[in-house]
Design a protein around this motif. Structure first.
Motif, mmCIF file in Angstrom:
data_model
loop_
_atom_site.group_PDB
_atom_site.id
_atom_site.type_symbol
_atom_site.label_atom_id
_atom_site.label_comp_id
_atom_site.label_asym_id
_atom_site.label_seq_id
_atom_site.Cartn_x
_atom_site.Cartn_y
_atom_site.Cartn_z
ATOM 1 N N ASP A 118 -18.708 -42.434 -9.510
ATOM 2 C CA ASP A 118 -19.755 -43.446 -9.386
ATOM 3 C C ASP A 118 -19.920 -44.129 -10.736
ATOM 4 O O ASP A 118 -20.558 -43.595 -11.643
ATOM 5 N N ARG A 119 -19.334 -45.312 -10.873
ATOM 6 C CA ARG A 119 -19.309 -45.996 -12.169
ATOM 7 C C ARG A 119 -20.701 -46.378 -12.652
ATOM 8 O O ARG A 119 -20.913 -46.604 -13.836
ATOM 9 N N LYS A 120 -21.680 -46.452 -11.735
ATOM 10 C CA LYS A 120 -23.038 -46.815 -12.123
ATOM 11 C C LYS A 120 -23.782 -45.638 -12.745
ATOM 12 O O LYS A 120 -24.752 -45.823 -13.473
ATOM 13 N N THR A 121 -23.335 -44.432 -12.431
ATOM 14 C CA THR A 121 -23.962 -43.232 -12.971
ATOM 15 C C THR A 121 -23.196 -42.772 -14.199
ATOM 16 O O THR A 121 -21.968 -42.769 -14.203
ATOM 17 N N LYS A 122 -23.923 -42.384 -15.230
ATOM 18 C CA LYS A 122 -23.279 -41.944 -16.462
ATOM 19 C C LYS A 122 -23.502 -40.459 -16.697
ATOM 20 O O LYS A 122 -24.525 -39.896 -16.310
ATOM 21 N N ARG A 123 -22.494 -39.836 -17.304
ATOM 22 C CA ARG A 123 -22.603 -38.418 -17.645
ATOM 23 C C ARG A 123 -22.534 -38.243 -19.154
ATOM 24 O O ARG A 123 -21.889 -39.028 -19.855
ATOM 25 N N PRO A 124 -23.212 -37.219 -19.670
ATOM 26 C CA PRO A 124 -23.230 -37.036 -21.132
ATOM 27 C C PRO A 124 -21.929 -36.439 -21.637
ATOM 28 O O PRO A 124 -21.280 -35.640 -20.966
ATOM 29 N N LEU A 125 -21.551 -36.851 -22.832
ATOM 30 C CA LEU A 125 -20.363 -36.318 -23.494
ATOM 31 C C LEU A 125 -20.756 -35.974 -24.927
ATOM 32 O O LEU A 125 -21.400 -36.774 -25.610
ATOM 33 N N GLY A 126 -20.413 -34.768 -25.368
ATOM 34 C CA GLY A 126 -20.721 -34.343 -26.729
ATOM 35 C C GLY A 126 -19.497 -34.449 -27.614
ATOM 36 O O GLY A 126 -18.461 -33.864 -27.303
ATOM 37 N N ILE A 127 -19.593 -35.194 -28.699
ATOM 38 C CA ILE A 127 -18.444 -35.393 -29.583
ATOM 39 C C ILE A 127 -18.652 -34.605 -30.876
ATOM 40 O O ILE A 127 -19.533 -34.944 -31.671
ATOM 41 N N PRO A 128 -17.869 -33.549 -31.106
ATOM 42 C CA PRO A 128 -17.970 -32.819 -32.367
ATOM 43 C C PRO A 128 -17.374 -33.628 -33.517
ATOM 44 O O PRO A 128 -16.630 -34.589 -33.299
ATOM 45 N N THR A 129 -17.672 -33.229 -34.721
ATOM 46 C CA THR A 129 -17.036 -33.840 -35.885
ATOM 47 C C THR A 129 -15.563 -33.460 -35.910
ATOM 48 O O THR A 129 -15.130 -32.518 -35.232
ATOM 49 N N MET A 130 -14.771 -34.176 -36.695
ATOM 50 C CA MET A 130 -13.350 -33.865 -36.821
ATOM 51 C C MET A 130 -13.152 -32.425 -37.297
ATOM 52 O O MET A 130 -12.277 -31.707 -36.804
ATOM 53 N N PHE A 131 -13.978 -32.004 -38.250
ATOM 54 C CA PHE A 131 -13.827 -30.650 -38.795
ATOM 55 C C PHE A 131 -14.126 -29.608 -37.725
ATOM 56 O O PHE A 131 -13.405 -28.602 -37.607
ATOM 57 N N ASP A 132 -15.182 -29.835 -36.940
ATOM 58 C CA ASP A 132 -15.523 -28.883 -35.875
ATOM 59 C C ASP A 132 -14.467 -28.885 -34.777
ATOM 60 O O ASP A 132 -14.154 -27.844 -34.196
ATOM 61 N N ARG A 133 -13.897 -30.073 -34.504
ATOM 62 C CA ARG A 133 -12.813 -30.131 -33.523
ATOM 63 C C ARG A 133 -11.604 -29.333 -33.996
ATOM 64 O O ARG A 133 -10.946 -28.641 -33.213
ATOM 65 N N ALA A 134 -11.301 -29.431 -35.284
ATOM 66 C CA ALA A 134 -10.162 -28.685 -35.824
ATOM 67 C C ALA A 134 -10.430 -27.179 -35.748
ATOM 68 O O ALA A 134 -9.520 -26.400 -35.425
ATOM 69 N N GLN A 135 -11.650 -26.759 -36.032
ATOM 70 C CA GLN A 135 -11.993 -25.334 -35.910
ATOM 71 C C GLN A 135 -11.836 -24.874 -34.461
ATOM 72 O O GLN A 135 -11.329 -23.782 -34.199
ATOM 73 N N GLN A 136 -12.284 -25.701 -33.527
ATOM 74 C CA GLN A 136 -12.147 -25.338 -32.114
ATOM 75 C C GLN A 136 -10.680 -25.276 -31.698
ATOM 76 O O GLN A 136 -10.264 -24.368 -30.969
ATOM 77 N N ALA A 137 -9.897 -26.241 -32.156
ATOM 78 C CA ALA A 137 -8.465 -26.238 -31.836
ATOM 79 C C ALA A 137 -7.785 -25.006 -32.413
ATOM 80 O O ALA A 137 -6.891 -24.419 -31.779
ATOM 81 N N LEU A 138 -8.198 -24.599 -33.604
ATOM 82 C CA LEU A 138 -7.629 -23.417 -34.242
ATOM 83 C C LEU A 138 -7.938 -22.158 -33.437
ATOM 84 O O LEU A 138 -7.048 -21.342 -33.163
ATOM 85 N N HIS A 139 -9.200 -21.995 -33.047
ATOM 86 C CA HIS A 139 -9.581 -20.795 -32.291
ATOM 87 C C HIS A 139 -9.054 -20.839 -30.858
ATOM 88 O O HIS A 139 -8.847 -19.780 -30.249
ATOM 89 N N LEU A 140 -8.819 -22.053 -30.334
ATOM 90 C CA LEU A 140 -8.216 -22.144 -29.004
ATOM 91 C C LEU A 140 -6.778 -21.628 -29.013
ATOM 92 O O LEU A 140 -6.323 -21.043 -28.024
ATOM 93 N N LEU A 141 -6.072 -21.825 -30.106
ATOM 94 C CA LEU A 141 -4.717 -21.271 -30.224
ATOM 95 C C LEU A 141 -4.717 -19.764 -30.019
ATOM 96 O O LEU A 141 -3.764 -19.202 -29.480
ATOM 97 N N ALA A 142 -5.800 -19.113 -30.443
ATOM 98 C CA ALA A 142 -5.892 -17.657 -30.326
ATOM 99 C C ALA A 142 -6.513 -17.220 -29.006
ATOM 100 O O ALA A 142 -6.229 -16.119 -28.516
#
Length: 487
Positions: A118-142
Motif C-alpha cells: 500500500d504505497r499510501k501507507t508508510k512503515r518506519p525504517l531505522g538507519i544505523p550509523t556507518m560505524f554501527d552498521r559495520a559492527q553489525q556486519a562484523l557480528h553477523l559474520l559470526a
C-alpha cells in the motif's frame, strides 16, 4: 635533495586498503565460519562462543565488514552522525576502530518509506550509523553460521542461497504430493520486527549479549527527538533479519513433533495430518487435510510459540483457506482446480501493483524521450518477469504486455495531440521479430550513428522450472560446498 610529492600520491592508509588480498580475507573468515558450524552441530556452545570472539576480533572480519557496508546499496545513506565512508583512508581507519571495548552505538535515524502493498501507507525504517552498521556486519559474520545450522529446513527468507522461488517450490511439493491436503493456514506475524521481545533475544540468540543489548536499547531519533526502544529489532539494521529468523526458527520442528507425518489421527479417520510448514521471513503457510485440525490444534500451538517471543498473529492476514479457492503467497497464487491439477500463477494483486507502478512511470515521463522511458521501464519489466518465470505465467505475461502497450499508446497520443494514428504508429511502434507493435526509441551510438532501443516484453521471458534448494543445505557447511557451486 628535496623529494617532491607527486600529484595523486596514495597515502599509507589508502595503500593498505588497496593492498588487501580479498581472496585471503574471505578464506580466513570462511575457515572460522566452518569451525563455528562444526561446533554448533555437536552442541559445543563454549567453543562456538570462543570462535565467534576470534572472528569478531580478527583483521579479516573487520575489513570484510567495512567492505560490505561501503559497497552495498546503502553506502551513501548516513545515520544520525551524517558520516559516510567513501575514501580508502576512511575505510581502513574504520576497520582498525572496530573494537568491542568502549563501543556504544548511536541512536538510529528514523525515516518512513511507502509499503509495497500500500504505497499510501508508510512503515518506519531505522538507519544505523556507518560505524554501527559495520559492527553489525562484523557480528553477523559470526552469528549467521549458527543461524544457518539451527534454522528450520523450510525457512527461506533472509537466508543465503534461498529465495521466494524456493518457498513457492516447497508449496508445490507439499500440496502436489498429498492430493488430499485441502486446507491452508495463511499466517502473518503482526509487526514482527517491532515487537520481538528483547528478553527473549538476549536469552536465546547465540552471540555477544553485551553488544546485542546495546543495539536493542540504542533508541532512535525521530524529528530530533530521542525515543527509547523497549522491544523489537529495527528494520534497516543489517543484523535484524538474522535476529528475526532466530525468533521464528523452531516453529517447524515444533509442528513436526506435535503432528508427525507418520502419526494417524482419530479425528481424521486414522489418516495422517499432512501438516507442512513453509516460511518466508514473517509470512508462512501451514497445510493440513483438516480445517478443524488447523483451527483447533495447529493455530493454538503457533500462537503459544509466538507469545513466548512477544509476538502474535495478524488477525487481518491470518485465514484458513480451501486449496480449491486458492491462496496468495509471496505475490503468487496457489490453487488446485476441480480436475485435481495444482497451478501456481502470478497473483492478481501482484499484477495490479506492478501495472500501477508501470503506469505511474509512464505518466511521469510526459516530457521524456521514448528511449529514456524505455531505459526506466525495461529493468522493471525484466525484473518482474524474472520473478514469475518459474510458475505458470505465459498467459499473464501476454496480458501485462498488452496493458503496457496500451498505456504507451496513450502516452504517445498525449505527447503529440495534433498527430493522427498513422503518424504515431511508425514513429514509436515497429516490427521486431514476429511482433509488429513493439515500442522503440531512437538514440545515437558512440560514433553518432542512429540506434533503436526496444521495449522489453514480459512474454519473451522463458518459463523455466526452478530447482528447489535442499532443506538441510547449509552454505557454511563444507559438506555442501560443491552442492552450491553446482546449483
Amino acid at each position: 635533495m628535496t623529494t617532491v610529492q607527486t600529484v595523486g600520491a596514495v597515502s599509507r592508509e589508502a595503500a593498505e586498503w588497496y593492498a588487501i588480498d580479498w581472496q585471503v580475507i574471505h578464506r580466513n573468515v570462511r575457515r572460522l565460519q566452518v569451525r563455528i558450524v562444526q561446533a554448533t552441530k555437536v552442541g559445543r556452545w563454549n567453543k562456538v562462543k570462543a570462535l565467534q570472539r576470534l572472528l569478531t576480533c580478527s583483521y579479516s572480519g573487520k575489513v570484510l565488514a567495512v567492505r560490505r557496508v561501503t559497497e552495498n546499496n546503502g553506502k551513501k545513506t548516513a545515520g544520525v552522525d551524517r558520516i559516510i565512508w567513501d575514501t580508502p583512508e576512511e575505510k581502513i581507519k574504520a576497520a582498525h576502530d572496530l573494537k568491542r571495548r568502549g563501543y556504544q552505538p548511536l541512536p538510529l535515524r528514523r525515516v518512513y518509506i511507502p509499503k509495497k502493498s500500500d504505497r499510501k501507507t508508510k512503515r518506519p525504517l531505522g538507519i544505523p550509523t556507518m560505524f554501527d552498521r559495520a559492527q553489525q556486519a562484523l557480528h553477523l559474520l559470526a552469528l549467521d553460521p549458527v543461524v544457518e545450522t539451527t534454522a528450520d529446513k523450510n525457512s527461506y527468507g533472509f537466508r543465503q542461497q534461498r529465495s521466494c522461488a524456493d518457498a513457492i517450490g516447497q508449496c508445490f511439493n507439499a500440496l502436489s504430493r498429498a492430493p488430499n491436503t485441502r486446507w491452508i493456514l495463511e499466517a502473518d506475524v503482526k509487526n514482527c520486527f517491532d515487537k520481538i521481545s528483547h528478553d527473549w533475544l538476549l536469552a536465546h540468540v547465540p552471540m555477544d549479549r553485551t553488544i546485542l543489548q546495546k543495539w536493542l536499547k540504542s533508541g532512535y531519533m525521530d524529528k530530533h527527538v530521542l525515543h527509547e526502544t523497549t522491544d523489537g529489532t529495527p528494520q534497516g539494521g543489517i543484523i535484524s533479519p538474522a535476529l528475526a529468523n532466530c525468533a521464528l526458527d523452531g516453529l517447524e520442528r515444533l509442528l513436526q513433533e506435535k503432528f508427525p507425518q507418520d502419526k494417524r489421527l482419530k479425528s481424521l479417520g486414522g489418516k495422517s495430518s499432512s501438516v507442512n510448514f513453509i516460511r518466508y521471513a514473517d509470512d508462512f503457510v501451514i497445510t493440513s487435510k483438516s480445517k478443524e485440525l488447523l483451527e483447533g490444534e495447529v493455530q493454538p500451538v503457533v500462537e503459544q510459540f509466538l507469545q513466548q517471543r512477544g509476538l502474535e498473529l495478524s488477525p487481518k492476514k491470518t485465514v484458513i483457506t480451501h486449496v480449491e479457492k486458492g491462496f496468495d503467497f509471496l505475490g503468487q497464487n496457489v490453487r488446485r482446480y476441480s480436475n485435481g491439477k495444482l497451478l501456481i500463477t502470478p497473483s492478481k494483486k501482484n499484477v495490479k501493483t506492478f501495472l500501477d507502478g508501470i503506469r505511474q512511470t509512464i505518466k511521469d515521463a510526459r516530457g521524456m524521450s521514448a528511449a529514456d522511458l524505455i531505459d526506466q521501464l525495461n529493468p522493471k519489466i525484466r525484473g518482474w518477469a524474472n520473478y514469475h518465470r518459474h510458475v505458470v505465467s505465459k498467459r499473464t505475461f501476454g496480458r501485462v504486455d498488452h496493458s503496457i502497450l496500451f498505456s504507451l499508446w496513450q502516452w504517445a497520443r498525449k505527447r503529440h495531440q495534433n498527430k493522427n494514428p498513422h503518424w504515431l504508429k511508425p514513429k514509436y511502434f515497429g516490427r521486431r521479430g514476429d511482433r509488429d507493435w513493439t515500442f522503440f526509441g531512437e538514440t545515437c551510438d558512440d560514433q553518432g550513428q542512429p540506434n533503436r532501443v526496444w521495449l522489453y516484453r514480459a512474454k519473451s521471458t522463458p518459463i523455466q522450472r526452478h530447482v528447489k534448494v535442499k532443506g538441510e543445505a547449509n552454505p557454511y557447511d563444507p559438506a555442501y560446498e560443491t552442492y552450491f557451486v553446482v546449483t
